[in-house]
Design a protein around this motif. Structure first.
Motif, short mmCIF file in Angstrom:
data_model
loop_
_atom_site.label_atom_id
_atom_site.label_comp_id
_atom_site.label_asym_id
_atom_site.label_seq_id
_atom_site.Cartn_x
_atom_site.Cartn_y
_atom_site.Cartn_z
N LYS A 61 36.12 34.60 61.12
CA LYS A 61 34.69 34.80 61.38
C LYS A 61 34.05 35.64 60.27
CE LYS A 61 33.11 37.90 64.24
NZ LYS A 61 32.85 38.71 65.43
N ASN A 62 34.81 36.56 59.72
CA ASN A 62 34.27 37.48 58.71
C ASN A 62 34.62 37.10 57.28
OD1 ASN A 62 33.05 39.20 60.61
ND2 ASN A 62 35.00 40.20 60.99
N ARG A 63 35.19 35.94 57.05
CA ARG A 63 35.63 35.63 55.69
C ARG A 63 34.50 35.37 54.72
NH1 ARG A 63 38.58 29.85 55.98
NH2 ARG A 63 36.91 28.82 57.09
N PRO A 93 51.84 38.21 76.62
CA PRO A 93 51.80 36.95 75.85
C PRO A 93 50.61 36.07 76.20
CG PRO A 93 53.62 36.95 77.43
CD PRO A 93 52.99 38.30 77.49
N ALA A 94 50.03 36.24 77.37
CA ALA A 94 48.88 35.43 77.77
C ALA A 94 47.62 35.82 76.98
CB ALA A 94 48.63 35.59 79.26
N TYR A 95 47.62 37.02 76.40
CA TYR A 95 46.45 37.48 75.64
C TYR A 95 46.27 36.70 74.34
CZ TYR A 95 43.27 40.70 73.30
OH TYR A 95 42.19 41.25 72.64
N ASN A 96 47.34 36.18 73.79
CA ASN A 96 47.33 35.39 72.55
C ASN A 96 46.74 36.20 71.39
OD1 ASN A 96 47.79 33.33 70.84
ND2 ASN A 96 46.61 31.80 71.97
N PHE A 97 47.43 37.28 71.07
CA PHE A 97 47.01 38.23 70.05
C PHE A 97 46.77 37.56 68.70
CE2 PHE A 97 47.63 41.54 66.89
CZ PHE A 97 46.95 42.62 67.44
N HIS A 98 47.70 36.70 68.27
CA HIS A 98 47.59 36.09 66.94
C HIS A 98 46.38 35.16 66.83
CE1 HIS A 98 51.99 37.12 66.56
NE2 HIS A 98 51.40 37.78 65.59
N LYS A 99 46.09 34.42 67.88
CA LYS A 99 44.93 33.52 67.84
C LYS A 99 43.63 34.32 67.73
CE LYS A 99 42.70 29.77 70.32
NZ LYS A 99 42.69 28.95 71.53
N LYS A 100 43.54 35.40 68.48
CA LYS A 100 42.33 36.23 68.42
C LYS A 100 42.22 36.93 67.07
CE LYS A 100 41.89 36.79 73.31
NZ LYS A 100 40.97 37.37 74.23
N LEU A 101 43.34 37.38 66.54
CA LEU A 101 43.35 38.04 65.24
C LEU A 101 42.85 37.09 64.16
CD1 LEU A 101 44.22 40.43 63.40
CD2 LEU A 101 46.45 39.33 63.29
N ARG A 102 43.39 35.89 64.14
CA ARG A 102 42.98 34.91 63.13
C ARG A 102 41.50 34.56 63.27
NH1 ARG A 102 45.98 30.52 60.14
NH2 ARG A 102 44.29 29.18 59.41
N GLY A 103 41.03 34.42 64.51
CA GLY A 103 39.62 34.11 64.75
C GLY A 103 38.70 35.19 64.21
N LEU A 123 45.96 44.56 55.72
CA LEU A 123 45.60 44.84 57.10
C LEU A 123 45.94 43.66 58.00
CD1 LEU A 123 44.26 46.74 59.16
CD2 LEU A 123 42.07 45.70 58.53
N TYR A 124 45.65 42.46 57.54
CA TYR A 124 45.95 41.26 58.33
C TYR A 124 47.46 41.14 58.56
CZ TYR A 124 46.25 36.44 59.89
OH TYR A 124 46.51 35.32 60.62
N LYS A 125 48.24 41.35 57.51
CA LYS A 125 49.70 41.25 57.63
C LYS A 125 50.24 42.30 58.60
CE LYS A 125 50.87 39.25 53.16
NZ LYS A 125 51.61 39.48 51.90
N GLU A 126 49.70 43.50 58.52
CA GLU A 126 50.17 44.57 59.41
C GLU A 126 49.81 44.25 60.86
OE1 GLU A 126 50.07 49.41 59.82
OE2 GLU A 126 48.76 48.44 58.36
N LEU A 127 48.60 43.79 61.10
CA LEU A 127 48.20 43.43 62.46
C LEU A 127 49.02 42.24 62.97
CD1 LEU A 127 44.35 43.89 62.25
CD2 LEU A 127 45.92 45.15 63.72
#
Length: 91
Positions: free
Chosen positions: A41-43, A27-37, A13-17
Motif C-alpha cells: 500500500k505504501n510502495r 495463525p488465523a490472523y495471517n500476519f504475513h498477508k497483512k504485512l505484505r498488504g 524492516l520488512y525482513k525483520e517483521l
C-alpha cells in the motif's frame, strides 16, 4: 524519490517483521498477508516525511510484536513454576 539508505531501511524492516511473523501466536490472523498488504500500500510514497512516518509505524509494530512474544514467554514460565507457599524458615 526515496534515497538508497531509506530503501535499505525499509527492506531490513520488512525482513525483520517477516521473521517475527513466523512465530506469531494466532495463525488465523495471517500476519504475513497483512504485512505484505501494508508494505504494498505504501510502495508508491515519494514524500520523505510520509516515508519516515510509515517506517515509524513499522518500527512500532515490530516493538509491539516483540513485547507480545516476551509476554507469551513470561506467561509460559509463570505456568511452569506455580506460586507455592514459601517454605518454613529453618531455626
Amino acid at each position: 524519490m526515496a534515497s538508497n539508505q531509506t530503501r535499505l531501511r525499509v527492506i531490513a524492516l520488512y525482513k525483520e517483521l517477516h521473521r517475527l511473523g513466523r512465530d506469531y501466536p494466532d495463525p488465523a490472523y495471517n500476519f504475513h498477508k497483512k504485512l505484505r498488504g501494508l508494505f504494498e500500500k505504501n510502495r508508491n510514497l515519494t514524500d520523505p516525511q510520509e516515508i519516515e512516518k510509515a517506517i515509524r509505524l513499522g518500527e512500532y509494530i515490530r516493538n509491539e510484536t516483540l513485547a507480545l512474544y516476551s509476554l507469551r514467554k513470561y506467561r509460559h514460565l509463570k505456568r511452569m513454576y506455580p506460586n507455592e507457599s514459601p517454605a518454613e524458615p529453618l531455626p
